[in-house]
Design an enzyme around this catalytic site. Sequence first.
Site, mmCIF file in Angstrom:
data_model
loop_
_atom_site.group_PDB
_atom_site.id
_atom_site.type_symbol
_atom_site.label_atom_id
_atom_site.label_comp_id
_atom_site.label_asym_id
_atom_site.label_seq_id
_atom_site.Cartn_x
_atom_site.Cartn_y
_atom_site.Cartn_z
ATOM 1 N N CYS A 1 0.833 -1.214 0.000
ATOM 2 C CA CYS A 1 0.000 0.000 0.000
ATOM 3 C C CYS A 1 0.869 1.268 0.000
ATOM 4 O O CYS A 1 0.401 2.351 -0.350
ATOM 5 C CB CYS A 1 -0.928 0.008 1.208
ATOM 6 S SG CYS A 1 -1.900 -1.503 1.338
ATOM 7 N N THR B 1 -11.188 -23.861 0.894
ATOM 8 C CA THR B 1 -11.555 -24.034 -0.520
ATOM 9 C C THR B 1 -12.362 -25.326 -0.661
ATOM 10 O O THR B 1 -12.681 -25.984 0.340
ATOM 11 C CB THR B 1 -10.296 -24.139 -1.401
ATOM 12 O OG1 THR B 1 -9.626 -25.361 -1.070
ATOM 13 C CG2 THR B 1 -9.357 -22.959 -1.174
ATOM 14 N N PRO C 1 -10.637 -29.493 1.528
ATOM 15 C CA PRO C 1 -10.553 -29.112 2.947
ATOM 16 C C PRO C 1 -9.124 -28.944 3.484
ATOM 17 O O PRO C 1 -8.935 -28.337 4.538
ATOM 18 C CB PRO C 1 -11.281 -30.250 3.685
ATOM 19 C CG PRO C 1 -11.534 -31.312 2.689
ATOM 20 C CD PRO C 1 -11.349 -30.752 1.309
ATOM 21 N N ILE D 1 -6.923 -27.249 1.827
ATOM 22 C CA ILE D 1 -6.402 -26.004 1.243
ATOM 23 C C ILE D 1 -7.307 -24.835 1.632
ATOM 24 O O ILE D 1 -8.514 -24.849 1.370
ATOM 25 C CB ILE D 1 -6.293 -26.098 -0.294
ATOM 26 C CG1 ILE D 1 -5.445 -27.317 -0.696
ATOM 27 C CG2 ILE D 1 -5.698 -24.814 -0.863
ATOM 28 C CD1 ILE D 1 -5.281 -27.500 -2.197
ATOM 29 N N ALA E 1 -7.750 -20.538 1.327
ATOM 30 C CA ALA E 1 -7.321 -19.443 0.441
ATOM 31 C C ALA E 1 -7.754 -18.110 1.050
ATOM 32 O O ALA E 1 -8.775 -18.028 1.748
ATOM 33 C CB ALA E 1 -7.911 -19.610 -0.952
ATOM 34 N N GLY F 1 -7.303 -13.478 0.793
ATOM 35 C CA GLY F 1 -6.811 -12.256 0.143
ATOM 36 C C GLY F 1 -7.445 -11.987 -1.212
ATOM 37 O O GLY F 1 -8.561 -12.417 -1.511
ATOM 38 N N ASP F 2 -6.682 -11.275 -2.047
ATOM 39 C CA ASP F 2 -7.213 -10.805 -3.334
ATOM 40 C C ASP F 2 -7.592 -11.946 -4.273
ATOM 41 O O ASP F 2 -8.347 -11.737 -5.221
ATOM 42 C CB ASP F 2 -6.161 -9.940 -4.048
ATOM 43 C CG ASP F 2 -5.915 -8.624 -3.325
ATOM 44 O OD1 ASP F 2 -6.581 -8.374 -2.301
ATOM 45 O OD2 ASP F 2 -5.054 -7.851 -3.791
ATOM 46 N N TYR G 1 -15.810 14.936 21.978
ATOM 47 C CA TYR G 1 -15.964 16.295 21.444
ATOM 48 C C TYR G 1 -15.211 17.336 22.263
ATOM 49 O O TYR G 1 -15.312 17.384 23.484
ATOM 50 C CB TYR G 1 -17.447 16.702 21.405
ATOM 51 C CG TYR G 1 -17.609 18.210 21.318
ATOM 52 C CD1 TYR G 1 -17.113 18.892 20.198
ATOM 53 C CD2 TYR G 1 -18.166 18.945 22.355
ATOM 54 C CE1 TYR G 1 -17.185 20.269 20.127
ATOM 55 C CE2 TYR G 1 -18.254 20.326 22.289
ATOM 56 C CZ TYR G 1 -17.755 20.991 21.170
ATOM 57 O OH TYR G 1 -17.807 22.348 21.098
ATOM 58 N N LYS H 1 -22.731 18.389 18.243
ATOM 59 C CA LYS H 1 -23.497 17.508 17.349
ATOM 60 C C LYS H 1 -22.529 17.152 16.227
ATOM 61 O O LYS H 1 -22.383 17.891 15.252
ATOM 62 C CB LYS H 1 -24.697 18.240 16.770
ATOM 63 C CG LYS H 1 -25.841 18.431 17.739
ATOM 64 C CD LYS H 1 -26.976 19.130 17.002
ATOM 65 C CE LYS H 1 -27.988 19.661 17.986
ATOM 66 N NZ LYS H 1 -28.728 20.794 17.452
#
Length: 548
Positions: free
Chosen positions: A43, A267, A270, A272, A274, A276-277, A420, A428
């Site tokens: 990032c 996945t 069982p 494996i 997975a 993320g992207d 606040y 508010k």
Amino acid sequence: MKKIVVIGGVAGGMSFAARMRRLDETAEITVIEKSGFVSYANCGLPYYVGGVIENEDSLLLQTPQSLWKRFRLDVRTGSEVLRIDRESKQVDVLNHADAHEYSLSYDYLIFSPGAAPIRPNLPGIERSLSLRNVEDAKRMFDVVSLKPTSAVVIGGGFIGVEMAENLVHRGIKTSIVEAQNQVLMPLDPEMVTLVHMELESRGVKLFLGSALASINVKNVVLANGTEIDADLVIMAIGVRPEVTLAKSAGLEIGERGGVKVDQFNRTSDPSIYAVGDAVEKTDALDYSAALVPLANIANRHGRVIADHIAGKIVRPVPAQGTAIVKVFDLTVATSGWNEKKLTAAGRNFVAVHNHPASHAGYYPGAQGMALKLLIDPQSHQILGVQGVGKEGVDKRIDVIATAMRGGITAPELADLELAYAPPFGSAKDPVNMLGYISENVLTGITPTVQWHEVEKKVSEGYSILDVRSVAEVDRGTLPGAQNLPIDEIRERKEEIPKGKILVTCQVGQRGHAATRLLREMGYEAFNLDGGYMTWSNSPANNKEKVGI
Ligand SMILES: Cc1cc2nc3c(=O)[nH]c(=O)nc-3n(C[C@H](O)[C@H](O)[C@H](O)COP(=O)(O)OP(=O)(O)OC[C@H]3O[C@@H](n4cnc5c(N)ncnc54)[C@H](O)[C@@H]3O)c2cc1C
């Protein structure tokens, strides 16, 4: 002793590996990472290219050595998993340094290879650069250091916009080409105008609704024939789940093209998991399959997998898609669905716009912001939120994202007791104000009209009454609006138009008070939600730009 192999050593993979070690000292954990770096801050890469992050090392959060020392993780960088053999529970690994290939067996395989940048098959595409890992960033940094005069970023998504800002920071004349008619698609059109204004005011030239046709040696050509100078071309039109290995291993792929997983990120095999992207998430609103290529959820799901393997109680985590991006001086943040998506899905919703100050107006430095809340008219559930502004947007969106996760309804935002003092907020708070407005709208105390409904309402015979001061109206108002300042309504009641009245002011607040007054006086009045500011920030009307 469990033998665990992890494919991909960044967000999802490393979150898993570190948590797994903390839960199980005996597990044998091997992390295979294709690039030369592990646990890097992808990032932060645009800011490294832009010279904002000066030291490359600060992007490298860990090394194989530090991960071995702290967690006894066997991290192998420059190593690529070529095949997954589910029958024998083995992966084939290629060590790029010496071209040596070997197999590793596993009890559990964690699949976290991320996403691949989409690179369309267009003439000259090989001249464009994409940004995904540290090597890409170094390559881009080197090109930028040669001081190109011009750059074109293809794609106005989060990474494209971040790249544009960073290229400008390096003194490069930068354009963005975007096939849609707006950048940052999670924003609705009346919200994104502010972003377009910010980009243009910083010298970024926008080519919206423009498709790229070809990339030449010194320029790019758009489908409509426009040529744009481009010493450097950045391809940032999005990413697709990296599922090549998963597909060839026969793992089930979902309808959105990501690996299909259950609520524990398992996945169809069982053994494996997975994350993320590369995987499809479950959308928090309608539980449909969703692609949400963001770091928070990748990290969170990495931990979910470790907990599940270790036999801990796991809370399934659906995805809200909460996201934030810096666009020069603006902060843009969203969570949940936008109006475009709700409309496309045929869902009923009510929209509320507000333009509050970041903190008490009388304390120096307060900045305006634009907030938009989308609400289910029956249940009052918050369906989505968007914010654009210079200061304080991040905390408002995070509070509302938390409320969404906790099932707090839109009117209940009024009840939140938020910190606040004048330098930080208002008694508010803008979040509370969205709650008050929602309550007024949802209960029918103040019925509203949206910016895009104005023309239709006028054609149906509504009169527009602008209740701002004469000086404000002189600076711009809605076509055909009659001016009657709010404080003079009682005295000048003979001037109030007959029939249905659409009340407008600057941001909707005085309009609300005037609508209430007119309704108390027996008129059928409606408030223009978000006032003149939201209306004039809409795409059709933004010739009259008035800012946030
Ligand atoms: C430039 C950029 C900026 C971003 N900014 C933000 C942001 O501000 N906020 C945010 O929420 N998200 C941001 N993201 C997205 C975020 O980084 C990702 O959502 C997150 O990293 C996904 O985690 P992951 O584990 O799925 O994949 P990654 O973190 O991408 O890790 C996948 C790793 O797997 C490796 N790999 C792939 N195939 C193999 C193989 N066969 N064998 C071995 N290794 C393999 C890759 O080399 C890669 O290092 C950004 C992404 C980029 C590229």
